[in-house]
Design an enzyme around this catalytic site. Sequence first.
Site, PDB file in Angstrom:
ATOM      1  N   LYS A  14       0.965  -1.261   0.079  1.00  0.00           N
ATOM      2  CA  LYS A  14      -0.018   0.012  -0.007  1.00  0.00           C
ATOM      3  C   LYS A  14       0.911   1.367   0.093  1.00  0.00           C
ATOM      4  O   LYS A  14       0.541   2.031  -0.812  1.00  0.00           O
ATOM      5  CB  LYS A  14      -0.835   0.121   1.139  1.00  0.00           C
ATOM      6  CG  LYS A  14      -1.882  -1.181   1.312  1.00  0.00           C
ATOM      7  CD  LYS A  14      -2.848  -1.151   2.297  1.00  0.00           C
ATOM      8  CE  LYS A  14      -2.342  -1.316   3.890  1.00  0.00           C
ATOM      9  NZ  LYS A  14      -1.759  -2.357   4.297  1.00  0.00           N
ATOM     10  N   ARG A 128      11.698  -5.729   6.110  1.00  0.00           N
ATOM     11  CA  ARG A 128      11.551  -4.553   6.527  1.00  0.00           C
ATOM     12  C   ARG A 128      11.990  -4.322   7.897  1.00  0.00           C
ATOM     13  O   ARG A 128      12.750  -3.357   8.209  1.00  0.00           O
ATOM     14  CB  ARG A 128       9.996  -4.060   6.212  1.00  0.00           C
ATOM     15  CG  ARG A 128       9.978  -2.563   6.450  1.00  0.00           C
ATOM     16  CD  ARG A 128       8.460  -2.021   6.131  1.00  0.00           C
ATOM     17  NE  ARG A 128       7.502  -2.492   6.893  1.00  0.00           N
ATOM     18  CZ  ARG A 128       6.260  -2.377   6.800  1.00  0.00           C
ATOM     19  NH1 ARG A 128       5.919  -1.651   5.754  1.00  0.00           N
ATOM     20  NH2 ARG A 128       5.390  -2.918   7.782  1.00  0.00           N
TER      21      ARG A 128
HETATM   22  P1  AP5 Z   1      -0.234   0.322   8.474  1.00  0.00           P
HETATM   23  O1  AP5 Z   1       0.824   1.287   8.739  1.00  0.00           O
HETATM   24  O2  AP5 Z   1      -1.317   0.678   7.468  1.00  0.00           O
HETATM   25  O3  AP5 Z   1       0.293  -1.009   8.413  1.00  0.00           O
HETATM   26  P2  AP5 Z   1      -0.329  -2.325   7.545  1.00  0.00           P
HETATM   27  O4  AP5 Z   1      -1.476  -2.210   6.986  1.00  0.00           O
HETATM   28  O5  AP5 Z   1       0.116  -3.591   8.597  1.00  0.00           O
HETATM   29  O6  AP5 Z   1       0.465  -2.370   6.186  1.00  0.00           O
HETATM   30  P3  AP5 Z   1       2.180  -1.912   6.185  1.00  0.00           P
HETATM   31  O7  AP5 Z   1       2.381  -0.553   6.194  1.00  0.00           O
HETATM   32  O8  AP5 Z   1       2.855  -3.009   6.960  1.00  0.00           O
HETATM   33  O9  AP5 Z   1       2.109  -2.576   4.603  1.00  0.00           O
HETATM   34  P4  AP5 Z   1       2.000  -1.583   3.139  1.00  0.00           P
HETATM   35  O10 AP5 Z   1       0.846  -2.744   2.617  1.00  0.00           O
HETATM   36  O11 AP5 Z   1       1.949  -0.375   3.346  1.00  0.00           O
HETATM   37  O12 AP5 Z   1       3.294  -2.365   2.554  1.00  0.00           O
HETATM   38  P5  AP5 Z   1       4.497  -1.789   2.188  1.00  0.00           P
HETATM   39  O13 AP5 Z   1       4.588  -0.897   1.157  1.00  0.00           O
HETATM   40  O14 AP5 Z   1       5.246  -0.980   3.269  1.00  0.00           O
HETATM   41  O15 AP5 Z   1      -0.984   0.029   9.902  1.00  0.00           O
HETATM   42  C1  AP5 Z   1      -0.395  -0.078  11.032  1.00  0.00           C
HETATM   43  C2  AP5 Z   1      -1.261  -0.023  12.503  1.00  0.00           C
HETATM   44  O16 AP5 Z   1      -1.702   1.113  12.706  1.00  0.00           O
HETATM   45  C3  AP5 Z   1      -2.450  -1.267  12.300  1.00  0.00           C
HETATM   46  O17 AP5 Z   1      -1.968  -2.366  12.806  1.00  0.00           O
HETATM   47  C4  AP5 Z   1      -3.140  -0.338  13.308  1.00  0.00           C
HETATM   48  O18 AP5 Z   1      -3.063  -0.785  14.664  1.00  0.00           O
HETATM   49  C5  AP5 Z   1      -3.162   0.989  13.206  1.00  0.00           C
HETATM   50  N1  AP5 Z   1      -3.970   1.431  12.086  1.00  0.00           N
HETATM   51  C6  AP5 Z   1      -3.620   2.114  10.992  1.00  0.00           C
HETATM   52  N2  AP5 Z   1      -4.887   2.556  10.313  1.00  0.00           N
HETATM   53  C7  AP5 Z   1      -5.903   2.273  10.851  1.00  0.00           C
HETATM   54  C8  AP5 Z   1      -7.155   2.266  10.760  1.00  0.00           C
HETATM   55  N3  AP5 Z   1      -7.931   2.834   9.614  1.00  0.00           N
HETATM   56  N4  AP5 Z   1      -8.062   1.864  11.717  1.00  0.00           N
HETATM   57  C9  AP5 Z   1      -7.678   1.184  12.989  1.00  0.00           C
HETATM   58  N5  AP5 Z   1      -6.173   1.214  13.072  1.00  0.00           N
HETATM   59  C10 AP5 Z   1      -5.263   1.605  12.217  1.00  0.00           C
HETATM   60  O19 AP5 Z   1       5.487  -2.949   1.613  1.00  0.00           O
HETATM   61  C11 AP5 Z   1       6.046  -3.673   2.662  1.00  0.00           C
HETATM   62  C12 AP5 Z   1       7.465  -3.894   2.248  1.00  0.00           C
HETATM   63  O20 AP5 Z   1       7.766  -4.782   1.161  1.00  0.00           O
HETATM   64  C13 AP5 Z   1       8.257  -2.604   2.338  1.00  0.00           C
HETATM   65  O21 AP5 Z   1       9.520  -2.827   2.853  1.00  0.00           O
HETATM   66  C14 AP5 Z   1       8.468  -2.752   0.733  1.00  0.00           C
HETATM   67  O22 AP5 Z   1       9.707  -2.200   0.327  1.00  0.00           O
HETATM   68  C15 AP5 Z   1       8.512  -4.238   0.501  1.00  0.00           C
HETATM   69  N6  AP5 Z   1       8.287  -4.905  -0.974  1.00  0.00           N
HETATM   70  C16 AP5 Z   1       9.309  -5.785  -1.493  1.00  0.00           C
HETATM   71  N7  AP5 Z   1       8.906  -6.032  -2.557  1.00  0.00           N
HETATM   72  C17 AP5 Z   1       7.545  -5.334  -2.747  1.00  0.00           C
HETATM   73  C18 AP5 Z   1       6.899  -5.360  -3.957  1.00  0.00           C
HETATM   74  N8  AP5 Z   1       6.974  -6.107  -4.957  1.00  0.00           N
HETATM   75  N9  AP5 Z   1       5.754  -4.284  -3.913  1.00  0.00           N
HETATM   76  C19 AP5 Z   1       5.459  -3.642  -2.817  1.00  0.00           C
HETATM   77  N10 AP5 Z   1       6.545  -3.716  -1.733  1.00  0.00           N
HETATM   78  C20 AP5 Z   1       7.551  -4.641  -1.517  1.00  0.00           C
HETATM   79 MG    MG Z   2       2.306   1.088   5.128  1.00  0.00          MG
END
Ligand code: AP5
Ligand code: MG
Length: 190
Positions: A14, A128
């Site tokens: 995302k 990560r």
């Molecule tokens: P949040 O920060 O939104 O975390 P998440 O949903 O767990 O998602 P991530 O940020 O971990 O992953 P992402 O999909 O952004 O992937 P990314 O691009 O970083 O939320 C964290 C917490 O906050 C929640 O658990 C909750 O407690 C709270 N919260 C937030 N919003 C809320 C809401 N609306 N309601 C209630 N609580 C809320 O990619 C991951 C990694 O993979 C990166 O390091 C990236 O470089 C790597 N990567 C490697 N290969 C690829 C590829 N091919 N494509 C994309 N990324 C890749």
């Molecule tokens: Mg994220």
Amino acid sequence: MKNIIIFGAPGSGKGTYSDEIVEKYGMGHISTGDVLRAEIKNGTELGKTAKGYIDNGQLIPDELMIDILAKTYDSLPAGKGVIFDGFPRTIAQAEALKQMLAERKHDMGVMIELVVDEDTLMKRLLNRAIEQGRADDNEETIKKRFAVYHNQTEPLAAWFQKEGIRHTFTWEGSKEQMLANIFAFLDTLK
Ligand code: AP5
Ligand code: MG
């Protein structure tokens, strides 16, 4: 550009694809996770409340999130479109987002769903953890985040389907291909 809701499991990309979309189309970006992490870093009351939930892989209560979302949305320049990254995550949040936008005569635009298998997600997040040290990127908390996603957030995909704005992109092993597919779709909207 229309508003975009980017939707998917932890580690589905995302944040990564939001950055690319912002660079190409010059729109606003709200990551609710980033907003909460900034509050934690600044030691605010909200940050103290949020930390307990985040470290445990649980969602912050809806009322709190909806309020934060509306304030953040109103702080961005109007008219350029916004990517909602990590919001909504429950049906209540989705209903609130729709209403908040309708009150401003805006609409939800399109929903982009990222589908990635769980082994790949786990590998990305553990990697990560080494690179960035995010507090919730440890195996135990990641498993809780996956469970919360399946139980509370994934059912929302059907809600978006009913709204007629769900567009699904499935990981097939290449980031370039994923980006090309997303851009090809977004280019049809301009
Ligand atoms: P949040 O920060 O939104 O975390 P998440 O949903 O767990 O998602 P991530 O940020 O971990 O992953 P992402 O999909 O952004 O992937 P990314 O691009 O970083 O939320 C964290 C917490 O906050 C929640 O658990 C909750 O407690 C709270 N919260 C937030 N919003 C809320 C809401 N609306 N309601 C209630 N609580 C809320 O990619 C991951 C990694 O993979 C990166 O390091 C990236 O470089 C790597 N990567 C490697 N290969 C690829 C590829 N091919 N494509 C994309 N990324 C890749
Ligand atoms: Mg994220």
